[in-house]
Design a protein around this motif. Structure first.
Motif, PDB file in Angstrom:
ATOM      1  N   GLU A 274       0.845  -1.184   0.000  1.00  0.00           N
ATOM      2  CA  GLU A 274       0.000   0.000   0.000  1.00  0.00           C
ATOM      3  C   GLU A 274       0.887   1.242   0.000  1.00  0.00           C
ATOM      4  O   GLU A 274       2.113   1.154   0.144  1.00  0.00           O
ATOM      5  CB  GLU A 274      -0.935  -0.020   1.202  1.00  0.00           C
ATOM      6  CG  GLU A 274      -0.244  -0.034   2.539  1.00  0.00           C
ATOM      7  CD  GLU A 274      -1.225  -0.290   3.681  1.00  0.00           C
ATOM      8  OE1 GLU A 274      -1.738   0.710   4.204  1.00  0.00           O
ATOM      9  OE2 GLU A 274      -1.461  -1.458   4.032  1.00  0.00           O
ATOM     10  N   THR A 275       0.270   2.392  -0.139  1.00  0.00           N
ATOM     11  CA  THR A 275       1.061   3.623  -0.222  1.00  0.00           C
ATOM     12  C   THR A 275       1.881   3.855   1.051  1.00  0.00           C
ATOM     13  O   THR A 275       3.049   4.238   0.986  1.00  0.00           O
ATOM     14  CB  THR A 275       0.150   4.829  -0.496  1.00  0.00           C
ATOM     15  OG1 THR A 275      -0.973   4.789   0.395  1.00  0.00           O
ATOM     16  CG2 THR A 275      -0.342   4.816  -1.931  1.00  0.00           C
ATOM     17  N   THR A 306      -4.234  -3.318   0.242  1.00  0.00           N
ATOM     18  CA  THR A 306      -4.517  -2.417  -0.855  1.00  0.00           C
ATOM     19  C   THR A 306      -5.267  -3.160  -1.946  1.00  0.00           C
ATOM     20  O   THR A 306      -5.229  -4.387  -2.016  1.00  0.00           O
ATOM     21  CB  THR A 306      -3.193  -1.838  -1.421  1.00  0.00           C
ATOM     22  OG1 THR A 306      -3.480  -0.850  -2.391  1.00  0.00           O
ATOM     23  CG2 THR A 306      -2.321  -2.924  -2.046  1.00  0.00           C
TER      24      THR A 306
END
Length: 312
Positions: A274-275, A306
């Protein structure tokens, strides 16, 4: 003489013994010289492969295993990952879980929470509002509260990651993403200056940077692409003194650098994070952190909850 810290290596050792068998020993990857265009000895810690998809399982299991859980179960507020970890630990230990998340929480995380049997409450526009609602609910029901980052048992649990990593790789420096501070607080307490700890956070969620400028935890406005995992409004009261003693510096990165690092992990290593999980690497790839020649650098990939469709 520095004041005693709320989390010590002894507490982390006790947590490691307590959660053994409930969490994974996650692997490390050495991508090799030239990967990502970097000419350095880089080690990636693949904690995004942890149960629940993030390091949060360590603190959740340590909390639930270290104290009695009432019949009404446990309660937590979360941007997503902490809630997943608490729900996972509760399910494994036979307890009920209620999780409060902001209304804008990613659908992939909300779906995972419900799949783990948790009662999910979508409340408020951000983590702080979800937290306030969870605290009110806990006062009404008597459920055990598991804080996302500002609880001794949580910090000690997260610190087991650093203990494990130190056994796997000899490093000079580790880069760690920061949200509320539970992770970096626990890890820095373990390393205690023996390894340089570099905090990395988005410009759009500068909790530790702002606290250092003010000399104490302060509220900040949060947003950006990693807000669902790194979007705490302020650094934790327990983590802050640890970071003051044992975190060398704070590096900030912009959203495009985070997204670029996430794409690079997939394109060059086939690692999907994920970010928030890519934020620490973004400091290296953007040049915001520049290692010295021969510096052995470790980067923590901390979360993978994510939707793969959002990668590109």
């Amino acid at each position: 003489m520095p004041a005693p810290l709320p989390v010590t290596p002894d507490l982390i050792r006790e947590a490691a013994a307590r959660i053994r068998g409930f969490v994974r020993e996650t692997p490390v990857l050495r991508p090799g010289l030239g990967c990502f265009g970097l000419d350095l000895e880089l080690t990636l810690k693949l904690e995004h492969l942890q149960h629940g998809g993030s390091f949060k399982a360590r603190g959740a299991f340590n909390t639930l295993l270290s104290q009695p859980v009432p019949a009404v179960g446990v309660i937590a507020a979360s941007g997503g990952n902490h809630g997943i970890a608490v729900a996972l630990a509760a399910q494994r230990l036979g307890a009920q879980a209620e999780i409060f998340v902001p209304a804008a929480a990613p659908a992939a995380k909300v779906e995972r929470l419900r799949g783990l049997g948790a009662t999910v409450h979508l409340h408020g526009a951000n983590y702080a509002e979800a937290l306030a609602a969870s605290q009110q609910r806990a006062a009404e029901t008597g459920a055990l509260t598991v804080h996302a980052y500002d609880q001794e048992s949580v910090l000690a649990g997260q610190g087991t990651l650093a203990q494990e990593w130190e056994q796997q790789a000899q490093l000079d420096t580790v880069l760690v993403a920061v949200g509320g501070g539970g992770l970096i607080g626990g890890m820095a307490a373990w390393y205690a200056g023996r390894v340089k700890v570099v905090a990395v956070e988005p410009f759009t969620a500068p909790t530790l940077f702002a606290a250092r400028q003010a000399g104490q935890p302060v509220d900040v406005a949060v947003g950006g692409v990693a807000a669902d995992s790194l979007g705490s409004r302020r650094i934790g009261e327990l983590a802050f003194p640890v970071t003051q003693q044992h975190v060398a510096t704070v590096v900030q990165v912009d959203d495009e650098a985070i997204l670029s690092a996430r794409r690079a992990l997939w394109q060059q290593c086939r690692l999907l994070v994920e970010t928030g999980g890519a934020t620490a690497l973004a400091a290296l790839l953007s040049g915001q952190y520049q290692p010295q020649p021969g510096e052995r650098v470790g980067v923590l990939l901390c979360g993978a909850n994510t939707d793969p469709a959002t990668l590109m």
